[in-house]
Write a protein that holds these residues in place. Structure first.
Motif, PDB file in Angstrom:
ATOM      1  N   UNK A   1      22.617  47.148  29.242  1.00  0.00           N
ATOM      2  CA  UNK A   1      21.699  47.330  30.306  1.00  0.00           C
ATOM      3  C   UNK A   1      22.082  46.333  31.467  1.00  0.00           C
ATOM      4  N   UNK A   2      22.058  45.062  30.635  1.00  0.00           N
ATOM      5  CA  UNK A   2      22.322  43.770  31.766  1.00  0.00           C
ATOM      6  C   UNK A   2      23.783  43.749  32.253  1.00  0.00           C
ATOM      7  N   UNK A   3      24.509  44.359  31.759  1.00  0.00           N
ATOM      8  CA  UNK A   3      25.991  44.173  32.090  1.00  0.00           C
ATOM      9  C   UNK A   3      26.266  44.876  33.510  1.00  0.00           C
ATOM     10  N   UNK A   4      25.626  45.961  33.895  1.00  0.00           N
ATOM     11  CA  UNK A   4      26.029  46.568  34.951  1.00  0.00           C
ATOM     12  C   UNK A   4      25.625  45.890  36.328  1.00  0.00           C
ATOM     13  N   UNK A   5      24.178  45.358  36.279  1.00  0.00           N
ATOM     14  CA  UNK A   5      23.835  44.577  37.416  1.00  0.00           C
ATOM     15  C   UNK A   5      24.652  43.288  37.455  1.00  0.00           C
ATOM     16  N   UNK A   6      24.856  42.736  36.473  1.00  0.00           N
ATOM     17  CA  UNK A   6      25.858  41.652  36.476  1.00  0.00           C
ATOM     18  C   UNK A   6      27.212  41.835  36.971  1.00  0.00           C
ATOM     19  N   UNK A   7      27.874  42.784  36.804  1.00  0.00           N
ATOM     20  CA  UNK A   7      29.094  43.285  37.345  1.00  0.00           C
ATOM     21  C   UNK A   7      28.910  43.573  38.857  1.00  0.00           C
ATOM     22  N   UNK A   8      27.898  44.126  39.188  1.00  0.00           N
ATOM     23  CA  UNK A   8      27.494  44.654  40.617  1.00  0.00           C
ATOM     24  C   UNK A   8      27.551  43.425  41.362  1.00  0.00           C
ATOM     25  N   UNK A   9      26.743  42.450  40.821  1.00  0.00           N
ATOM     26  CA  UNK A   9      26.501  41.061  41.434  1.00  0.00           C
ATOM     27  C   UNK A   9      27.913  40.283  41.909  1.00  0.00           C
ATOM     28  N   UNK A  10      28.709  40.681  40.808  1.00  0.00           N
ATOM     29  CA  UNK A  10      29.930  39.895  40.867  1.00  0.00           C
ATOM     30  C   UNK A  10      30.755  40.485  41.838  1.00  0.00           C
TER      31      UNK A  10
ATOM     32  N   UNK B   1      35.125  51.973  42.320  1.00  0.00           N
ATOM     33  CA  UNK B   1      34.155  53.027  41.683  1.00  0.00           C
ATOM     34  C   UNK B   1      32.780  52.374  41.487  1.00  0.00           C
ATOM     35  N   UNK B   2      32.985  51.080  40.716  1.00  0.00           N
ATOM     36  CA  UNK B   2      31.806  50.455  40.407  1.00  0.00           C
ATOM     37  C   UNK B   2      31.174  50.132  41.673  1.00  0.00           C
ATOM     38  N   UNK B   3      31.656  49.666  42.685  1.00  0.00           N
ATOM     39  CA  UNK B   3      30.962  49.360  43.939  1.00  0.00           C
ATOM     40  C   UNK B   3      30.309  50.455  44.563  1.00  0.00           C
ATOM     41  N   UNK B   4      30.727  51.446  44.373  1.00  0.00           N
ATOM     42  CA  UNK B   4      30.138  52.568  44.790  1.00  0.00           C
ATOM     43  C   UNK B   4      28.946  52.866  44.082  1.00  0.00           C
ATOM     44  N   UNK B   5      29.116  52.848  42.760  1.00  0.00           N
ATOM     45  CA  UNK B   5      28.044  53.065  41.808  1.00  0.00           C
ATOM     46  C   UNK B   5      26.923  52.023  42.257  1.00  0.00           C
ATOM     47  N   UNK B   6      27.293  50.847  42.405  1.00  0.00           N
ATOM     48  CA  UNK B   6      26.312  49.811  42.425  1.00  0.00           C
ATOM     49  C   UNK B   6      25.475  49.909  43.634  1.00  0.00           C
ATOM     50  N   UNK B   7      26.124  50.473  44.829  1.00  0.00           N
ATOM     51  CA  UNK B   7      25.527  50.755  46.078  1.00  0.00           C
ATOM     52  C   UNK B   7      24.248  51.870  45.964  1.00  0.00           C
ATOM     53  N   UNK B   8      24.985  53.133  45.180  1.00  0.00           N
ATOM     54  CA  UNK B   8      24.124  54.120  44.928  1.00  0.00           C
ATOM     55  C   UNK B   8      22.786  53.633  44.140  1.00  0.00           C
ATOM     56  N   UNK B   9      22.988  52.713  43.035  1.00  0.00           N
ATOM     57  CA  UNK B   9      21.913  52.374  42.249  1.00  0.00           C
ATOM     58  C   UNK B   9      20.988  51.444  42.838  1.00  0.00           C
ATOM     59  N   UNK B  10      21.296  50.702  43.922  1.00  0.00           N
ATOM     60  CA  UNK B  10      20.475  50.132  44.878  1.00  0.00           C
ATOM     61  C   UNK B  10      19.721  50.959  45.416  1.00  0.00           C
ATOM     62  N   UNK B  11      20.326  51.854  46.087  1.00  0.00           N
ATOM     63  CA  UNK B  11      19.686  52.893  46.781  1.00  0.00           C
ATOM     64  C   UNK B  11      18.713  53.680  46.375  1.00  0.00           C
ATOM     65  N   UNK B  12      18.756  54.191  45.025  1.00  0.00           N
ATOM     66  CA  UNK B  12      18.077  55.017  44.249  1.00  0.00           C
ATOM     67  C   UNK B  12      16.654  53.966  43.967  1.00  0.00           C
TER      68      UNK B  12
END
Length: 131
Positions: free
Chosen positions: A45-54, A110-121
């Motif tokens: 669970x935590x790995x995704x937002x960590x990767x997004x923050x990186x 791809x990860x950057x796009x998913x991070x942006x979409x996750x924040x929007x949602x």
């Protein structure tokens, strides 16, 4: 209950996670989850937002806030399981492994796009949001 709730958190907030579980069959004895499973689940669970923050350090506080908000929606039993996972000495190694797995399966773009979409949602789902 724990698996179902955490899977909902993963799918709703951080869709990049490839973690999946199955329901306990009705005729199988299902007891408490082993500690290593809880730690692996929390690390996933935590790995995704960590990767997004990186990838997007300017928005790191927003990723942290989104994760905290979603984890705050968990029930008492699930909160206790997450707290237990946070205290486990194996967590740092599991976080590294989960982060490496995520980076291996997702290109940075791809990860950057998913991070942006996750924040929007997640921000669109906040009470009082006009998004």
């Amino acid at each position: 209950m724990f698996i179902k709730t955490v899977n909902a958190v993963i799918l709703a907030l951080f869709s990049a996670s490839s973690f999946s579980t199955t329901q306990c069959p009705p005729d199988a004895p299902c007891g408490p989850l082993p500690p290593e499973f809880k730690v692996a689940m929390y690390a996933s669970i935590v790995a995704f937002p960590m990767a997004c923050a990186k990838l997007d350090p300017a928005n790191a506080p927003r990723y942290e806030a989104a994760l905290s908000a979603e984890l705050g929606k968990l029930g008492a039993d699930d909160q206790a399981a997450m707290d237990e996972a946070r205290r486990d000495p194996a967590l740092p190694a599991m976080l590294i492994a989960a982060s490496q797995a995520l980076e291996a399966e997702q290109s940075p773009a791809r990860l950057a796009r998913k991070c942006g979409r996750a924040l929007q949602r997640t921000e669109a789902a906040e009470p009082g949001s006009t998004k």
